[in-house]
Design a protein around this motif. Structure first.
Motif, PDB file in Angstrom:
ATOM      1  N   GLN A 197      22.114-107.019 -34.613  1.00 57.34           N
ATOM      2  CA  GLN A 197      21.792-105.878 -34.875  1.00 57.34           C
ATOM      3  C   GLN A 197      23.402-104.874 -36.292  1.00 57.34           C
ATOM      4  N   SER A 198      23.423-104.424 -36.610  1.00 55.22           N
ATOM      5  CA  SER A 198      24.074-103.151 -37.768  1.00 55.22           C
ATOM      6  C   SER A 198      24.473-102.368 -36.596  1.00 55.22           C
ATOM      7  N   ASP A 199      26.284-102.523 -36.611  1.00 59.15           N
ATOM      8  CA  ASP A 199      26.809-101.594 -36.181  1.00 59.15           C
ATOM      9  C   ASP A 199      27.137-100.231 -36.203  1.00 59.15           C
ATOM     10  N   GLU A 200      26.243 -98.908 -35.827  1.00 59.63           N
ATOM     11  CA  GLU A 200      26.504 -97.619 -35.953  1.00 59.63           C
ATOM     12  C   GLU A 200      27.370 -96.944 -37.413  1.00 59.63           C
ATOM     13  N   ASP A 201      28.881 -97.990 -36.308  1.00 60.43           N
ATOM     14  CA  ASP A 201      29.560 -96.899 -37.243  1.00 60.43           C
ATOM     15  C   ASP A 201      29.803 -97.874 -38.535  1.00 60.43           C
ATOM     16  N   THR A 202      30.365 -99.186 -38.597  1.00 64.52           N
ATOM     17  CA  THR A 202      30.315 -99.908 -39.567  1.00 64.52           C
ATOM     18  C   THR A 202      29.439-100.484 -40.764  1.00 64.52           C
ATOM     19  N   GLN A 203      28.031-100.664 -40.144  1.00 70.35           N
ATOM     20  CA  GLN A 203      27.002-100.860 -40.393  1.00 70.35           C
ATOM     21  C   GLN A 203      26.693-102.578 -40.320  1.00 70.35           C
ATOM     22  N   LYS A 263      26.486-107.593 -36.328  1.00 65.41           N
ATOM     23  CA  LYS A 263      27.210-107.726 -34.526  1.00 65.41           C
ATOM     24  C   LYS A 263      25.913-108.467 -33.957  1.00 65.41           C
TER      25      LYS A 263
END
Length: 275
Positions: free
Chosen positions: A176-182, A185
């Motif tokens: 999934q995409s990291d909420e902070d860095t997009q 992960k």
């Protein structure tokens, strides 16, 4: 016996790709068909970059699939196009398609991709005895194959693989995409312990940016698997997605039914009923 599907697309004597037009077709009509998504600017699901990519491809008079195959070479393999596949693609893309019809047609298309994916795996010759007592010279799969699905949409392809290979082992990766860095992960990965010795059918139906698949392949490499032993099974791909993956891993094989700048990114939500 391995079949190079790129040859069936670029050879003049074969059936033309669906974006190619016969010589006797009006040029204006050809342009209208090639930019069938370009007029959908009011639809937020269609990005400006995808529309621009469509326009550029049309203005240059190039066929998207043929152009990408020339650039990426034999590592990108397309199913030979026919009316059956074209209809399935159309139903899956149609916003008016019911979920029941969507799942039915998606499963049919998945089965076709899986069957062609199995053709990329190694076979060995064998001889069997028929019920009439005669010998028959045939082939059989070599042992050491497995599937890996990228959750969640990749799980839609698992049953199609099991329908063809009842006892095949299937691993899973959740990215999934990291909420902070997009950035992509890895949250979960479970494979057969000897995956480094196997040929892997990596399942992910929609290749948009290619970032998720790239991260998944990196995880497989960390487990000792070589990219040349990975066959990526996909239903739809964008030119950018396929190019990104092959540039990162030149030895990987991608098998898909269509390369088009606009991917049906609603696939997972529609298939699992979460749209």
């Amino acid at each position: 016996m391995e079949t190079d599907f790129a040859d069936s697309i670029v050879t003049e004597n074969k059936m033309p790709c669906h974006n190619q037009q016969p010589n006797n077709v009006n040029q204006d009509h050809a342009v209208m068909k090639q930019v069938r998504f370009a007029n959908n600017a009011s639809n937020p699901a269609v990005s400006n970059s995808a529309v621009e990519e469509l326009k550029e491809t049309t203005e240059n008079g190039l066929n998207t699939e043929g152009q990408v195959q020339v650039q990426l070479g034999p590592q990108l393999k397309l199913l030979p196009l026919n009316d059956q596949i074209r209809e399935l693609q159309t139903i899956i893309r149609d916003i008016k398609t019911s979920r029941g019809d969507f799942v039915f047609c998606a499963d049919r298309l998945i089965r076709l991709v899986v069957e062609q994916g199995l053709n990329q795996l190694p076979y060995s010759e064998c001889t069997v005895i028929t019920p009439t007592g005669h010998k028959y010279d045939g082939v059989k799969f070599e042992k050491g194959n497995c599937g890996v699905s990228i959750m969640r949409s990749g799980e839609a392809m698992e049953q199609g693989l099991r329908d063809c290979c009842r006892s095949i082992r299937i691993g899973k990766i959740l990215i999934q995409s990291d909420e902070d860095t997009q950035k992509a992960k890895v949250f979960y990965a479970k494979f057969p312990p000897d995956i480094y010795r196997r040929k892997v059918l990596l399942m992910y139906p929609i290749l948009s940016t290619g970032n998720t698949v790239i991260e998944a392949v990196r995880v497989l490499i960390e487990h000792g698997l070589q990219p040349k032993h990975i066959i990526l099974l996909s239903l739809f791909s964008t030119p950018h997605g396929a190019k990104s993956i092959i540039q990162e891993f030149p030895d990987i094989t991608i098998l898909t039914t269509e390369v088009h700048p606009v991917a049906p990114t609603h696939f997972g939500q529609k298939y699992f009923g979460t749209d």
